[in-house]
Design an enzyme around this catalytic site. Sequence first.
Site, PDB file in Angstrom:
ATOM      1  N   ARG A  16       0.825  -1.218   0.000  1.00 16.98           N
ATOM      2  CA  ARG A  16       0.000   0.000   0.000  1.00 16.98           C
ATOM      3  C   ARG A  16       0.853   1.259   0.000  1.00 16.98           C
ATOM      4  O   ARG A  16       0.404   2.326  -0.437  1.00 16.98           O
ATOM      5  CB  ARG A  16      -0.989  -0.029   1.162  1.00 16.98           C
ATOM      6  CG  ARG A  16      -2.107  -1.059   0.928  1.00 16.98           C
ATOM      7  CD  ARG A  16      -3.002  -1.185   2.129  1.00 16.98           C
ATOM      8  NE  ARG A  16      -2.312  -1.524   3.340  1.00 16.98           N
ATOM      9  CZ  ARG A  16      -1.936  -2.762   3.672  1.00 16.98           C
ATOM     10  NH1 ARG A  16      -2.203  -3.785   2.886  1.00 16.98           N
ATOM     11  NH2 ARG A  16      -1.285  -2.990   4.807  1.00 16.98           N
ATOM     12  N   GLU A  25       5.365 -10.226  14.292  1.00 15.48           N
ATOM     13  CA  GLU A  25       4.800 -10.707  15.554  1.00 15.48           C
ATOM     14  C   GLU A  25       5.351 -12.111  15.870  1.00 15.48           C
ATOM     15  O   GLU A  25       5.774 -12.383  16.976  1.00 15.48           O
ATOM     16  CB  GLU A  25       3.292 -10.750  15.412  1.00 15.48           C
ATOM     17  CG  GLU A  25       2.582 -10.370  16.668  1.00 15.48           C
ATOM     18  CD  GLU A  25       1.081 -10.303  16.427  1.00 15.48           C
ATOM     19  OE1 GLU A  25       0.663  -9.979  15.298  1.00 15.48           O
ATOM     20  OE2 GLU A  25       0.360 -10.610  17.391  1.00 15.48           O
TER      21      GLU A  25
HETATM   22  P1  AMP Z   1       4.997  -2.342  11.552  1.00 18.16           P
HETATM   23  O1  AMP Z   1       6.265  -2.880  10.959  1.00 18.16           O
HETATM   24  O2  AMP Z   1       4.540  -3.112  12.754  1.00 18.16           O
HETATM   25  O3  AMP Z   1       5.091  -0.846  11.821  1.00 18.16           O
HETATM   26  O4  AMP Z   1       3.833  -2.571  10.499  1.00 18.16           O
HETATM   27  C1  AMP Z   1       3.694  -1.717   9.425  1.00 18.16           C
HETATM   28  C2  AMP Z   1       3.296  -2.440   8.171  1.00 18.16           C
HETATM   29  O5  AMP Z   1       2.243  -3.374   8.392  1.00 18.16           O
HETATM   30  C3  AMP Z   1       2.804  -1.433   7.170  1.00 18.16           C
HETATM   31  O6  AMP Z   1       3.384  -1.723   5.903  1.00 18.16           O
HETATM   32  C4  AMP Z   1       1.293  -1.588   7.177  1.00 18.16           C
HETATM   33  O7  AMP Z   1       0.792  -1.559   5.869  1.00 18.16           O
HETATM   34  C5  AMP Z   1       1.013  -2.917   7.866  1.00 18.16           C
HETATM   35  N1  AMP Z   1       0.079  -2.793   8.998  1.00 18.16           N
HETATM   36  C6  AMP Z   1       0.363  -3.000  10.306  1.00 18.16           C
HETATM   37  N2  AMP Z   1      -0.710  -2.873  11.083  1.00 18.16           N
HETATM   38  C7  AMP Z   1      -1.724  -2.531  10.271  1.00 18.16           C
HETATM   39  C8  AMP Z   1      -3.119  -2.239  10.484  1.00 18.16           C
HETATM   40  N3  AMP Z   1      -3.676  -2.261  11.706  1.00 18.16           N
HETATM   41  N4  AMP Z   1      -3.865  -1.932   9.404  1.00 18.16           N
HETATM   42  C9  AMP Z   1      -3.323  -1.911   8.176  1.00 18.16           C
HETATM   43  N5  AMP Z   1      -2.029  -2.183   7.905  1.00 18.16           N
HETATM   44  C10 AMP Z   1      -1.230  -2.494   8.940  1.00 18.16           C
END
Ligand code: AMP
Length: 180
Positions: free
Chosen positions: A68, A105
């Site tokens: 996205r 995770e």
């Molecule tokens: P992080 O590495 O945990 O910051 O996760 C970020 C990535 O995961 C981004 O590329 C987001 O598109 C996706 N992502 C994580 N959580 C969500 C959420 N609640 N809704 C949509 N996309 C998410």
Amino acid sequence: MSETQNISMIENIKSIIRDVPDFPKKGIIFKDITPLLASPETFRETIRLIAGKYKGRGITKVLGIEARGFILAAPIAVELGAGLIPVRKKGKLPYKTVSAAYALEYGEDTLQIHEDALKNGEKVLIVDDVLATGGTASAVCRLVEQLGGKVESIAILIELEFLKGRDKLSGYELFSLIKY
Ligand code: AMP
């Protein structure tokens, strides 16, 4: 547009983002931006409000994070007169790559960028839709620096503040249009 109009537009953008509970797994509330993308005015204003923060800062490359992130990074790059660089999951880019692993995770994943994507010292804007734990964005910062680029800023549409992703990115400028 005036600051008041910008604030009401940000409220508008926030209201059009759809929460999808338990996607892709139980306990996650997925921030679905497809209604925003489908609305010409909201999409255009989202790009204007993000790109507007960075005009005149000498950014020459905008990095979009799969998948996205690509959708937002492409029009932002055009607005800024910068090039677009895709950062992709392992095995998707056709040419020689450099990689950065990051924690999920459960387990880990790897992001890649073409090894010739950036010139030394080039000013880079990193773009993604959601900042959650910050693992993805911090891996992308490492990729930029491995290639000799400078992370000028990180622009995120939606910051999930309760997950404290910002703490993983201390030392970098981080702008988010919408916070939860
Ligand atoms: P992080 O590495 O945990 O910051 O996760 C970020 C990535 O995961 C981004 O590329 C987001 O598109 C996706 N992502 C994580 N959580 C969500 C959420 N609640 N809704 C949509 N996309 C998410």
